[in-house]
Design a protein around this motif. Structure first.
Motif, PDB file in Angstrom:
ATOM      1  N   GLY A   5       0.822  -1.005  -0.063  1.00  0.00           N
ATOM      2  CA  GLY A   5      -0.029   0.083  -0.031  1.00  0.00           C
ATOM      3  C   GLY A   5       1.087   1.251   0.018  1.00  0.00           C
ATOM      4  O   GLY A   5       0.669   2.217  -0.685  1.00  0.00           O
ATOM      5  N   ALA A   6       1.893   1.340   0.819  1.00  0.00           N
ATOM      6  CA  ALA A   6       2.690   2.306   0.876  1.00  0.00           C
ATOM      7  C   ALA A   6       3.643   2.575  -0.352  1.00  0.00           C
ATOM      8  O   ALA A   6       3.790   3.655  -1.024  1.00  0.00           O
ATOM      9  CB  ALA A   6       3.983   2.131   2.028  1.00  0.00           C
ATOM     10  N   GLN A  21       1.807  -9.599  -9.314  1.00  0.00           N
ATOM     11  CA  GLN A  21       1.705  -9.023 -10.554  1.00  0.00           C
ATOM     12  C   GLN A  21       0.087  -9.231 -11.054  1.00  0.00           C
ATOM     13  O   GLN A  21      -0.431  -8.323 -11.686  1.00  0.00           O
ATOM     14  CB  GLN A  21       2.421  -9.703 -11.581  1.00  0.00           C
ATOM     15  CG  GLN A  21       3.894  -9.148 -11.225  1.00  0.00           C
ATOM     16  CD  GLN A  21       4.812 -10.402 -12.075  1.00  0.00           C
ATOM     17  OE1 GLN A  21       4.320 -11.207 -12.807  1.00  0.00           O
ATOM     18  NE2 GLN A  21       5.876 -10.273 -11.922  1.00  0.00           N
ATOM     19  N   ALA A  22      -0.491 -10.444 -10.632  1.00  0.00           N
ATOM     20  CA  ALA A  22      -1.868 -10.601 -11.163  1.00  0.00           C
ATOM     21  C   ALA A  22      -2.753  -9.607 -10.543  1.00  0.00           C
ATOM     22  O   ALA A  22      -3.757  -9.123 -10.900  1.00  0.00           O
ATOM     23  CB  ALA A  22      -2.373 -11.920 -11.093  1.00  0.00           C
ATOM     24  N   ALA A  45      -5.310  -6.776 -12.329  1.00  0.00           N
ATOM     25  CA  ALA A  45      -6.549  -6.550 -11.969  1.00  0.00           C
ATOM     26  C   ALA A  45      -6.844  -5.119 -11.673  1.00  0.00           C
ATOM     27  O   ALA A  45      -7.888  -4.457 -11.973  1.00  0.00           O
ATOM     28  CB  ALA A  45      -7.084  -7.638 -11.036  1.00  0.00           C
ATOM     29  N   MET A  46      -5.975  -4.489 -10.803  1.00  0.00           N
ATOM     30  CA  MET A  46      -6.390  -3.200 -10.266  1.00  0.00           C
ATOM     31  C   MET A  46      -6.246  -2.200 -11.454  1.00  0.00           C
ATOM     32  O   MET A  46      -7.038  -1.203 -11.490  1.00  0.00           O
ATOM     33  CB  MET A  46      -5.459  -2.552  -9.137  1.00  0.00           C
ATOM     34  CG  MET A  46      -5.534  -1.502  -8.472  1.00  0.00           C
ATOM     35  SD  MET A  46      -4.375  -1.020  -7.105  1.00  0.00           S
ATOM     36  CE  MET A  46      -3.020  -1.113  -8.401  1.00  0.00           C
ATOM     37  N   ALA A  47      -5.377  -2.241 -12.402  1.00  0.00           N
ATOM     38  CA  ALA A  47      -4.994  -1.399 -13.365  1.00  0.00           C
ATOM     39  C   ALA A  47      -6.194  -1.503 -14.323  1.00  0.00           C
ATOM     40  O   ALA A  47      -6.679  -0.584 -14.977  1.00  0.00           O
ATOM     41  CB  ALA A  47      -3.735  -1.494 -14.133  1.00  0.00           C
ATOM     42  N   VAL A  56      -5.796  -2.776   3.065  1.00  0.00           N
ATOM     43  CA  VAL A  56      -6.664  -4.066   2.528  1.00  0.00           C
ATOM     44  C   VAL A  56      -6.713  -4.019   0.918  1.00  0.00           C
ATOM     45  O   VAL A  56      -6.244  -4.659   0.219  1.00  0.00           O
ATOM     46  CB  VAL A  56      -7.667  -4.054   3.238  1.00  0.00           C
ATOM     47  CG1 VAL A  56      -8.460  -5.330   2.777  1.00  0.00           C
ATOM     48  CG2 VAL A  56      -7.670  -4.192   4.855  1.00  0.00           C
ATOM     49  N   SER A  57      -7.513  -3.215   0.483  1.00  0.00           N
ATOM     50  CA  SER A  57      -8.333  -3.162  -0.679  1.00  0.00           C
ATOM     51  C   SER A  57      -7.210  -3.124  -2.056  1.00  0.00           C
ATOM     52  O   SER A  57      -7.049  -3.845  -2.966  1.00  0.00           O
ATOM     53  CB  SER A  57      -9.685  -2.612  -0.949  1.00  0.00           C
ATOM     54  OG  SER A  57      -9.492  -1.071  -0.887  1.00  0.00           O
ATOM     55  N   LEU A  58      -6.594  -1.968  -1.924  1.00  0.00           N
ATOM     56  CA  LEU A  58      -5.592  -1.473  -3.010  1.00  0.00           C
ATOM     57  C   LEU A  58      -4.481  -2.376  -3.192  1.00  0.00           C
ATOM     58  O   LEU A  58      -4.077  -2.807  -4.083  1.00  0.00           O
ATOM     59  CB  LEU A  58      -5.338  -0.216  -2.724  1.00  0.00           C
ATOM     60  CG  LEU A  58      -4.535   0.671  -3.652  1.00  0.00           C
ATOM     61  CD1 LEU A  58      -5.341   0.459  -5.078  1.00  0.00           C
ATOM     62  CD2 LEU A  58      -4.112   2.026  -3.398  1.00  0.00           C
ATOM     63  N   PRO A  59      -3.699  -2.854  -2.039  1.00  0.00           N
ATOM     64  CA  PRO A  59      -2.726  -3.743  -2.024  1.00  0.00           C
ATOM     65  C   PRO A  59      -3.174  -5.087  -2.659  1.00  0.00           C
ATOM     66  O   PRO A  59      -2.444  -5.649  -3.412  1.00  0.00           O
ATOM     67  CB  PRO A  59      -2.217  -3.721  -0.793  1.00  0.00           C
ATOM     68  CG  PRO A  59      -2.585  -2.713   0.012  1.00  0.00           C
ATOM     69  CD  PRO A  59      -3.976  -2.285  -0.461  1.00  0.00           C
ATOM     70  N   LEU A  60      -4.277  -5.478  -2.218  1.00  0.00           N
ATOM     71  CA  LEU A  60      -4.754  -6.848  -2.997  1.00  0.00           C
ATOM     72  C   LEU A  60      -5.121  -6.852  -4.341  1.00  0.00           C
ATOM     73  O   LEU A  60      -5.396  -7.607  -5.140  1.00  0.00           O
ATOM     74  CB  LEU A  60      -6.118  -7.096  -1.967  1.00  0.00           C
ATOM     75  CG  LEU A  60      -5.637  -7.965  -0.518  1.00  0.00           C
ATOM     76  CD1 LEU A  60      -6.783  -8.141   0.292  1.00  0.00           C
ATOM     77  CD2 LEU A  60      -4.797  -9.136  -0.791  1.00  0.00           C
ATOM     78  N   GLY A  61      -5.697  -5.765  -4.910  1.00  0.00           N
ATOM     79  CA  GLY A  61      -5.898  -5.257  -6.185  1.00  0.00           C
ATOM     80  C   GLY A  61      -7.454  -5.335  -6.365  1.00  0.00           C
ATOM     81  O   GLY A  61      -8.170  -4.434  -6.558  1.00  0.00           O
ATOM     82  N   ARG A  62      -7.675  -6.806  -6.676  1.00  0.00           N
ATOM     83  CA  ARG A  62      -9.418  -6.809  -6.945  1.00  0.00           C
ATOM     84  C   ARG A  62     -10.171  -6.079  -6.034  1.00  0.00           C
ATOM     85  O   ARG A  62     -11.464  -5.891  -6.622  1.00  0.00           O
ATOM     86  CB  ARG A  62      -9.444  -8.252  -7.442  1.00  0.00           C
ATOM     87  CG  ARG A  62      -8.834  -8.917  -8.473  1.00  0.00           C
ATOM     88  CD  ARG A  62      -9.634 -10.247  -8.766  1.00  0.00           C
ATOM     89  NE  ARG A  62      -9.047 -10.903 -10.120  1.00  0.00           N
ATOM     90  CZ  ARG A  62      -9.735 -11.747 -10.740  1.00  0.00           C
ATOM     91  NH1 ARG A  62     -10.897 -12.386 -10.036  1.00  0.00           N
ATOM     92  NH2 ARG A  62      -9.158 -12.395 -11.957  1.00  0.00           N
TER      93      ARG A  62
END
Length: 504
Positions: free
Chosen positions: A118-119, A497-498, A502-504, A395-401
């Motif tokens: 996240g950082a 990477q996955a 997904a976030m991108a 939580v959410s942003l580091p996990l991506g989806r």
């Protein structure tokens, strides 16, 4: 929390940001302690996040420590006092054992990895946000953010006064409450002028003096190009433009006016030139823009309804990530000035509901990952009150989806509220700043408080449910579930990477 606890929190934070000599500036907004640092490398991010009173950290133009509404206004003066004592050579009092960070080894590995990711995402986003447009938006935000506490206080008093009027109770008190609630709003242009001049390097009182022209009742006697001005025409947008012009005139004067005459000539020319331009130009232009903003917001929700709410609620979290949400602050303030409330804020608040639902789904889907579940539990109360940074960056942003599915929940909640607007249940917030459950006292609508509260609560419920369902079923891949439920350990690079893709 007592004064001693606030001082203990400040004392715990100070050494973790490099001590008194590393502090360049101190300020706070609704939820964050904002610190200007001389040397960023001296900050211990992990230890800061581990402090019980710290809800998260955000790195932007300043280093921002999320303490939550209420707490930040009490911790900041204690922090300032400790910095002043430290610079005089007085060491800050050692924090009690309850306020110190646990040793890094005690922190679950997976939670630390999420925090580090996240950082890293925040740092990368901060670098991308350092564009001229986004930096300008930050400066505009710096003008309006200091006004938020007064907007909240006056907004709640206005709501209380409306309740008394509708129920017919305490009629003798109603005029007094009306004066208290309306006094600030009648002069908000002056405060905008003061803050604008201060932010852009001018003399604050000159910016306020020029902005005061806009709300002066005597402007109604001025015939400009065959049209009479109206007091308040142009509102906060006119005040912003007038004060910006005053700053430029003042700086121009200082380049050629002799020092012996500066105190007489510069303020006179600044007020005169900027004042004439305000009366015979800026008030007309800003008034037209403000009217267009109000008309467009009304039209958007009257005819766009569910679709408009879906787009606004779904895109707000990405706007926050891009730093573009700051452009909405003058729009909110303009709508409050025109109609007494902003219809956009309750819809945008649905993004936080989607975030809460997504975090709850992550909690349920990772029963054996104690570290992430602990992070969710500690950040959830703040998320319910509209402070979303701990859940987003922890939580959410580091996990991506889950960040994407949180946006889906926000879109669903926004669509619900937008549909109700289209059906005639129009309402808004009398102030900006709070969100989530904290927005309930600031709601104001034409359909009665009961129905207004019910619709807003319904929108939050839809956001929670859809955010939860979308994340539960689509937010975590099988590989992610296997890795994250395996107990403390690293997230494989391929999965990282996955999730980033997904976030991108």
């Amino acid at each position: 929390m007592s004064t001693d606890q606030h001082r203990a929190t400040a004392a715990a934070i100070l050494p973790l940001v490099g001590g008194p000599d590393n502090i360049g500036s101190i300020a706070h907004c609704m939820t964050r302690l904002r610190i200007g640092l001389h040397d960023r490398s001296l900050v211990d991010d992990e230890a800061l996040r581990a402090l019980p009173a710290v809800l998260g950290v955000v790195e932007d133009d300043t280093y921002q420590i999320v303490l939550g509404p209420g707490a930040v206004a009490r911790v900041t003066p204690e922090f300032e006092a400790l910095v002043a004592e430290g610079r005089r050579g007085t060491p800050p009092a050692a924090p009690p054992a309850t306020a110190t960070a646990p040793p890094p080894a005690a922190e679950p590995v997976t939670a630390r990895q999420l925090a580090q990711r996240g950082a890293a995402l925040k740092a990368a986003q901060a670098a991308r946000n350092a564009t001229p447009v986004k930096l300008a938006l930050r400066r505009v935000a710096n003008i309006f953010v200091p006004l938020i506490p007064a907007l909240i206080g006056c907004g709640i008093i206005a709501g209380l006064n409306g309740l008394l009027v509708n129920t017919g109770r305490l009629p003798a008190v109603v005029p007094a409450l009306a004066a208290i609630a309306s006094g600030f709003m009648s002069l908000i242009a002056v405060f905008v002028g003061l803050n604008t001049a201060k932010e852009f390097g001018g003399t604050p009182v000159l910016g306020g003096a020029v902005a005061a022209i806009i709300v002066f009742p005597g402007v109604a006697k001025i015939d400009a190009f065959g049209h009479h001005l109206a007091p308040g025409q142009g509102g906060v947008l006119g005040a912003l433009a007038a004060a910006l012009l005053a700053v430029q005139v003042e700086k121009w004067c200082r380049t050629w006016v002799p020092e012996a005459l500066d105190s007489l000539v510069t303020p006179t020319l600044t007020v005169l030139v900027a004042g004439l331009a305000t009366l015979f130009g800026l008030m007309f232009v800003a008034g037209a823009v403000a009217s267009a903003i109000g008309s467009f917001a009304t039209w958007l929700l009257q005819y766009g309804g569910a679709f408009a709410g879906l787009v606004l609620g779904g895109l707000f979290l990405p706007l926050v990530m891009l730093g573009l949400h700051q452009a909405l602050i003058p729009i909110h303030t303009t709508l409050i000035e025109q109609t007494g409330h902003t219809v956009l804020l309750p819809i945008l608040a649905m993004a936080g509901a989607g975030q809460v639902g997504a975090a709850l789904a992550v909690y349920c889907r990772l029963p054996r990952n104690r570290s992430i579940r602990t992070t969710v539990k500690s950040a959830l109360p703040a998320g319910l009150l509209g402070v979303g940074e701990p859940l987003i960056y922890g939580v959410s942003l580091p996990l991506g989806r889950p960040f994407v599915t949180a946006c889906v929940g926000g879109a669903a909640g926004g669509a619900f509220v937008g549909l109700c607007h289209q059906l005639g249940i129009a309402f808004g917030s009398t102030a900006i700043g709070p969100s989530g459950w904290a927005l309930f006292p600031l709601l104001d609508g034409s359909s009665g408080m009961g129905l207004t509260v019910a619709v807003y609560a319904g929108g939050l419920g839809v956001g929670y449910l859809v955010g939860f369902a979308a994340t539960y079923f689509f937010g975590l891949t099988r590989r992610m579930l296997t890795d994250l439920n395996a107990g403390p350990g690293s997230i494989p690079a391929t999965e990282q990477q996955a999730s980033e893709a997904a976030m991108a």
